[in-house]
Design an enzyme around this catalytic site. Sequence first.
Site, PDB file in Angstrom:
ATOM      1  N   THR A  37      30.711  -3.012  20.460  1.00  0.00           N
ATOM      2  CA  THR A  37      31.988  -3.564  20.929  1.00  0.00           C
ATOM      3  C   THR A  37      31.756  -4.727  21.901  1.00  0.00           C
ATOM      4  OG1 THR A  37      32.986  -1.380  20.729  1.00  0.00           O
ATOM      5  CG2 THR A  37      34.145  -2.973  22.108  1.00  0.00           C
ATOM      6  N   ALA A  57      28.580 -24.128  33.217  1.00  0.00           N
ATOM      7  CA  ALA A  57      27.248 -23.670  33.639  1.00  0.00           C
ATOM      8  C   ALA A  57      26.309 -24.837  33.906  1.00  0.00           C
ATOM      9  CB  ALA A  57      26.648 -22.769  32.565  1.00  0.00           C
ATOM     10  N   LYS A 129      27.766   0.841  33.648  1.00  0.00           N
ATOM     11  CA  LYS A 129      28.072   1.439  34.965  1.00  0.00           C
ATOM     12  C   LYS A 129      27.275   2.693  35.237  1.00  0.00           C
ATOM     13  CE  LYS A 129      30.927   1.868  31.564  1.00  0.00           C
ATOM     14  NZ  LYS A 129      32.255   1.706  31.061  1.00  0.00           N
ATOM     15  N   LYS A 229      32.054   3.961  38.239  1.00  0.00           N
ATOM     16  CA  LYS A 229      32.625   2.677  38.695  1.00  0.00           C
ATOM     17  C   LYS A 229      32.987   2.727  40.175  1.00  0.00           C
ATOM     18  CE  LYS A 229      34.444   1.716  34.091  1.00  0.00           C
ATOM     19  NZ  LYS A 229      35.523   2.065  33.169  1.00  0.00           N
ATOM     20  N   GLY A 326      37.509  -2.964  26.075  1.00  0.00           N
ATOM     21  CA  GLY A 326      37.737  -3.734  24.852  1.00  0.00           C
ATOM     22  C   GLY A 326      36.723  -4.846  24.725  1.00  0.00           C
TER      23      GLY A 326
HETATM   24  P1  NDP Z   1      28.704   0.403  21.369  1.00  0.00           P
HETATM   25  O1  NDP Z   1      28.363   1.797  21.022  1.00  0.00           O
HETATM   26  O2  NDP Z   1      29.839  -0.240  20.672  1.00  0.00           O
HETATM   27  O3  NDP Z   1      27.425  -0.535  21.199  1.00  0.00           O
HETATM   28  C1  NDP Z   1      26.140  -0.126  21.533  1.00  0.00           C
HETATM   29  C2  NDP Z   1      25.154  -1.021  20.805  1.00  0.00           C
HETATM   30  O4  NDP Z   1      23.836  -0.640  21.166  1.00  0.00           O
HETATM   31  C3  NDP Z   1      25.252  -0.908  19.288  1.00  0.00           C
HETATM   32  O5  NDP Z   1      25.176  -2.184  18.711  1.00  0.00           O
HETATM   33  C4  NDP Z   1      24.031  -0.082  18.923  1.00  0.00           C
HETATM   34  O6  NDP Z   1      23.504  -0.408  17.645  1.00  0.00           O
HETATM   35  C5  NDP Z   1      23.060  -0.524  19.997  1.00  0.00           C
HETATM   36  N1  NDP Z   1      22.007   0.466  20.209  1.00  0.00           N
HETATM   37  C6  NDP Z   1      22.140   1.747  20.597  1.00  0.00           C
HETATM   38  N2  NDP Z   1      20.945   2.338  20.666  1.00  0.00           N
HETATM   39  C7  NDP Z   1      20.043   1.424  20.320  1.00  0.00           C
HETATM   40  C8  NDP Z   1      18.639   1.428  20.162  1.00  0.00           C
HETATM   41  N3  NDP Z   1      17.923   2.527  20.383  1.00  0.00           N
HETATM   42  N4  NDP Z   1      18.033   0.297  19.766  1.00  0.00           N
HETATM   43  C9  NDP Z   1      18.747  -0.824  19.518  1.00  0.00           C
HETATM   44  N5  NDP Z   1      20.068  -0.895  19.641  1.00  0.00           N
HETATM   45  C10 NDP Z   1      20.718   0.217  20.033  1.00  0.00           C
HETATM   46  O7  NDP Z   1      28.938   0.395  22.941  1.00  0.00           O
HETATM   47  P2  NDP Z   1      29.844  -0.587  23.784  1.00  0.00           P
HETATM   48  O8  NDP Z   1      29.651  -1.979  23.348  1.00  0.00           O
HETATM   49  O9  NDP Z   1      31.233  -0.033  23.830  1.00  0.00           O
HETATM   50  O10 NDP Z   1      29.261  -0.373  25.252  1.00  0.00           O
HETATM   51  C11 NDP Z   1      28.063  -1.004  25.658  1.00  0.00           C
HETATM   52  C12 NDP Z   1      27.945  -0.865  27.170  1.00  0.00           C
HETATM   53  O11 NDP Z   1      29.054  -1.521  27.776  1.00  0.00           O
HETATM   54  C13 NDP Z   1      27.977   0.571  27.698  1.00  0.00           C
HETATM   55  O12 NDP Z   1      27.162   0.661  28.825  1.00  0.00           O
HETATM   56  C14 NDP Z   1      29.442   0.755  28.076  1.00  0.00           C
HETATM   57  O13 NDP Z   1      29.613   1.741  29.073  1.00  0.00           O
HETATM   58  C15 NDP Z   1      29.751  -0.607  28.630  1.00  0.00           C
HETATM   59  N6  NDP Z   1      31.155  -0.988  28.621  1.00  0.00           N
HETATM   60  C16 NDP Z   1      31.911  -0.824  27.510  1.00  0.00           C
HETATM   61  C17 NDP Z   1      33.220  -1.253  27.496  1.00  0.00           C
HETATM   62  C18 NDP Z   1      34.072  -1.120  26.303  1.00  0.00           C
HETATM   63  O14 NDP Z   1      35.271  -1.477  26.377  1.00  0.00           O
HETATM   64  N7  NDP Z   1      33.576  -0.641  25.167  1.00  0.00           N
HETATM   65  C19 NDP Z   1      33.826  -1.886  28.691  1.00  0.00           C
HETATM   66  C20 NDP Z   1      32.920  -2.023  29.821  1.00  0.00           C
HETATM   67  C21 NDP Z   1      31.645  -1.583  29.775  1.00  0.00           C
HETATM   68  P3  NDP Z   1      24.350  -0.114  16.287  1.00  0.00           P
HETATM   69  O15 NDP Z   1      25.588  -0.956  16.402  1.00  0.00           O
HETATM   70  O16 NDP Z   1      23.467  -0.539  15.191  1.00  0.00           O
HETATM   71  O17 NDP Z   1      24.656   1.351  16.311  1.00  0.00           O
HETATM   72  N1  HSE Z   2      35.175   3.654  28.490  1.00  0.00           N
HETATM   73  C1  HSE Z   2      35.503   2.732  29.493  1.00  0.00           C
HETATM   74  C2  HSE Z   2      36.990   2.767  29.769  1.00  0.00           C
HETATM   75  C3  HSE Z   2      35.094   1.344  29.078  1.00  0.00           C
HETATM   76  O1  HSE Z   2      37.737   3.292  28.942  1.00  0.00           O
HETATM   77  O2  HSE Z   2      37.413   2.304  30.816  1.00  0.00           O
HETATM   78  C4  HSE Z   2      35.270   0.317  30.161  1.00  0.00           C
HETATM   79  O3  HSE Z   2      34.386   0.530  31.198  1.00  0.00           O
END
Ligand code: NDP
Ligand code: HSE
Length: 462
Positions: A37, A57, A129, A229, A326
């Site tokens: 995401t 930048a 976080k 957080k 998101g």
């Molecule tokens: P996702 O699960 O959507 O994405 C995680 C990504 O990491 C995927 O692309 C996955 O690969 C990859 N991945 C996982 N394990 C491995 C591995 N062993 N080797 C290589 N790649 C790997 O998570 P999010 O994008 O939602 O979240 C990412 C971070 O951002 C987290 O720390 C979350 O807490 C934080 N965050 C998320 C928010 C949100 O709105 N979703 C908002 C704020 C923070 P693959 O796609 O192939 O499975």
């Molecule tokens: N899972 C978290 C939330 C993502 O819903 O707020 C953003 O940090």
Amino acid sequence: MNTVPVRPSVAFGICLKKIEGNALVEAVKVGLLGLGTVGGGTVNVLKRNAEEISRRAGRGIQVTHAAARDLNKPRICDTDGITLTTDPMSVVNDPDIQIVIELIGGDGLAKDLVMAAIEQGKHVVTANKALIAKHGNEIFAAAQKKNVMVAFEAAVAGGIPIIKAIREGLAGNKIQWLAGIINGTGNFILTEMRDKGRDFDDVLKEAQELGYAEADPTFDVEGIDAAHKLTILASIAFGIPLQFDAAYTEGITKITREDVNYAEELGYRIKHLGVSRCTEKGVELRVHPTLIPERRLLANVDGVMNAVLVNGDAVGPTLYYGAGAGDEPTASAVVADLVDMVRVLTSDPENRVPHLAFQPDALSDIPILPMAEVTTAYYLRMQADDRPGVLADVTRILGDAGISIEAIIQKEPLPDSDNANIIMLTHRVEEQQMDKAIASIEALPAIHNKLTRIRVESLDAD
Ligand code: NDP
Ligand code: HSE
């Protein structure tokens, strides 16, 4: 381990930027760990806004390498021009990569990757976080030693630039307290339940489909994500080390529609709040469902939106509002960190903004206050025999404990029950006093269940 070779295209258009006369400055090469995401959103924002971003930048920013688990998975972003691999450490180790963006999540592999990047003198941007709240002290110490930056704006409140606001914008203040809705998934669930009468599980499923929820959604609904957080916010607000283990955490799974309705009758909304207050005895660090007066702006923050109210001694209350989760809202914060980093890549490390806002050798050892010593007002709901004398027994117990009552409502027994619902609002009292009173009330033969207790915050600017 799979690696897809890069196609000979210019990722995001801007690889070389002309500055002052004819000098050409190469784009900063970035390695992206995670293409889910937030990773996908980050690629999209960097690509769409490449021109604006490089004007800000002073150099282009080019994602040259990215890692994910499954290279055949459909992505929300176009990965043309990016060398893809399933081995994130190879991205960290690539000598061309200057900045590593960690968007995998968790605190196992993610920590190894971040520490490895720092060890190699690379700067890191993360949205993680859990990683910062649990291991930030160690990570920042390592970064300090290696003169590298670790930026984490996206880790708190998604797209809201709350870290920058507190760390820089409010740097002249003694911050007194902050309170916020800092989990988008939880707020989305509470809003949909209240406004549309939807079931908890059904709304949670939708939040997962929309990419809001954590990989383990119990982190969202049990308050763990909000506690991560809040730990970060308290640290930068009060100049204390990160102390996630000392945070008090209570989730939203026990909130019933009845409580939502009764709260509204009393002029309140139930929100899942993170509250941190600096008192003489210590710093409060607590996440729990909270009744807040419906006239407060925070009470009207709905859906996936987050908001953080920060009270500084000079500025008074300030409120920060925006999307808390998101793909692109979070990417907005990731990219802002990247731009900041590129701007100061060559600056003297001593002159950078400290990771936790205060100079590392100036952190305070003021303790985190145990929940038993926190003072708040309370909403109480109990099911009681509908007969004379019961209410008098309950109010006597509260009176003996020095707890004064602000409001009482007694509801007729529901059609399938003989028990009346008694709802009370109390004035402020220390938690341990309330614990004792609740135990005595629950021991009364006329009381038929565990009491529901929800803390109440007026959020006045004092
Ligand atoms: P996702 O699960 O959507 O994405 C995680 C990504 O990491 C995927 O692309 C996955 O690969 C990859 N991945 C996982 N394990 C491995 C591995 N062993 N080797 C290589 N790649 C790997 O998570 P999010 O994008 O939602 O979240 C990412 C971070 O951002 C987290 O720390 C979350 O807490 C934080 N965050 C998320 C928010 C949100 O709105 N979703 C908002 C704020 C923070 P693959 O796609 O192939 O499975
Ligand atoms: N899972 C978290 C939330 C993502 O819903 O707020 C953003 O940090």
